[in-house]
Design an enzyme around this catalytic site. Structure first.
Site, PDB file in Angstrom:
ATOM      1  CE  LYS A  30      -2.140  -1.031   3.856  1.00  0.00           C
ATOM      2  NZ  LYS A  30      -1.537  -2.314   4.270  1.00  0.00           N
ATOM      3  NE  ARG A 105      -4.085  -1.026   9.860  1.00  0.00           N
ATOM      4  CZ  ARG A 105      -3.009  -0.706   9.148  1.00  0.00           C
ATOM      5  NH1 ARG A 105      -3.015   0.353   8.365  1.00  0.00           N
ATOM      6  NH2 ARG A 105      -1.948  -1.438   9.225  1.00  0.00           N
ATOM      7  NE  ARG A 143       7.905  -2.482   5.687  1.00  0.00           N
ATOM      8  CZ  ARG A 143       6.589  -2.349   5.723  1.00  0.00           C
ATOM      9  NH1 ARG A 143       5.934  -2.048   4.615  1.00  0.00           N
ATOM     10  NH2 ARG A 143       5.925  -2.545   6.835  1.00  0.00           N
ATOM     11  NE  ARG A 176       6.562   0.164   9.506  1.00  0.00           N
ATOM     12  CZ  ARG A 176       5.444   0.046   8.811  1.00  0.00           C
ATOM     13  NH1 ARG A 176       5.370   0.587   7.607  1.00  0.00           N
ATOM     14  NH2 ARG A 176       4.414  -0.589   9.298  1.00  0.00           N
ATOM     15  NE  ARG A 187       2.703  -4.382  10.927  1.00  0.00           N
ATOM     16  CZ  ARG A 187       3.729  -4.370  10.059  1.00  0.00           C
ATOM     17  NH1 ARG A 187       4.867  -4.918  10.366  1.00  0.00           N
ATOM     18  NH2 ARG A 187       3.582  -3.783   8.891  1.00  0.00           N
TER      19      ARG A 187
END
Ligand code: ADP
Length: 240
Positions: A30, A105, A143, A176, A187
């Site tokens: 996203k 969400r 990531r 992160r 998550r």
């Protein structure tokens, strides 16, 4: 850029501006796609995760409150995130269309947004980015981000030129806080239980839901395909 992308970028705003919601699991792309779409369309890219992380970085009272919630992989309270979004959607740069990333969400956020759309001209479209579970895990664990400019890299699929530093500004890359393995699993659980039903809720409120299977595609191709779909939608609206 394909001809279709050039079409949407150069075209005057459609009669009903598009309100695009980028929807999908953590790691579905996203953020990356949203940044590309913002360039292609000129619409603002409003990512609630980025807005919250900005508050944390600035150590605002809201940020201090949110820090541990984000680090645990749980969701921020609905009323707080929603207020932040309603406020941002009131800015003049949203008038010709906007890209929401990471909102809504939860069902209460979705109900709130459906209510917000009532009496407004926007044509809401939810773009569901589909990515297979193992690919999501691969993406999230590799990531790396630049804390200075926000650029997103991946150890394997989009590495930096020099290891560990941002191509744009040479800043040391970071992971992160919520990209640690146990937090990633939390998550994904949160996504399944609270976010997954949101697409159906919005559909029942008349939101157009478009799915894009993007596991095999590079980010540019995903953005191209979305623009192509939006162009079709905007075109059909213009004829109404
Ligand atoms: P991802 O989609 O990869 O989980 P985001 O940057 O969108 O990453 O979100 C990071 C975190 O910010 C979430 O795990 C959650 O704690 C918080 N957050 C973002 N958007 C929302 C939202 N709409 N409602 C509640 N919490 C949110």
């Amino acid at each position: 850029m394909t001809t279709d992308n050039a079409d949407i970028a150069n075209k005057p705003a459609p009669q009903r501006p598009l309100a695009v919601m980028l929807f999908g699991a953590p790691g579905s792309g996203k953020g990356t796609t949203g940044k590309m779409l913002a360039k292609l369309t000129g619409w603002p890219h409003l990512a609630t995760g980025d807005l919250l992380r900005e508050q944390i970085a600035r150590k605002t009272p809201l940020g201090l409150e949110m820090q541990s919630i984000l680090a645990s992989g749980k969701l921020a309270p609905d009323d707080l995130v929603s207020r932040m979004v309603w406020d941002r959607l009131g800015w003049p740069d949203c008038e010709n269309g906007f890209l929401l990333d990471g909102f809504p969400r939860t069902i209460p956020q979705a109900e709130g947004l459906a209510h917000w759309f009532q009496g407004r001209l926007f044509r809401p479209v939810l773009i569901h980015l589909w990515v297979e579970y193992n690919e999501i895990l691969r993406r999230l664990t590799g990531r790396r981000i630049c804390p200075a400019c926000g650029a997103i890299y991946h150890l394997e699929s989009s590495p930096t030129r020099a290891a560990g530093v941002c191509d744009n500004d040479g800043t040391a890359l970071t992971i992160r806080a919520d990209d640690q393995e146990e937090v990633i699993l939390q998550r994904l659980r949160t996504y399944q239980s609270q976010t997954w039903p949101v697409a159906e809720t919005l559909r029942t409120h008349g939101v157009l839901v478009e799915a894009i299977d993007c596991g095999e595609m590079d980010p540019e191709s995903v953005a191209d395909r979305i623009v192509w779909r939006l162009d079709r939608i905007a075109g059909s609206i213009a004829k109404n």
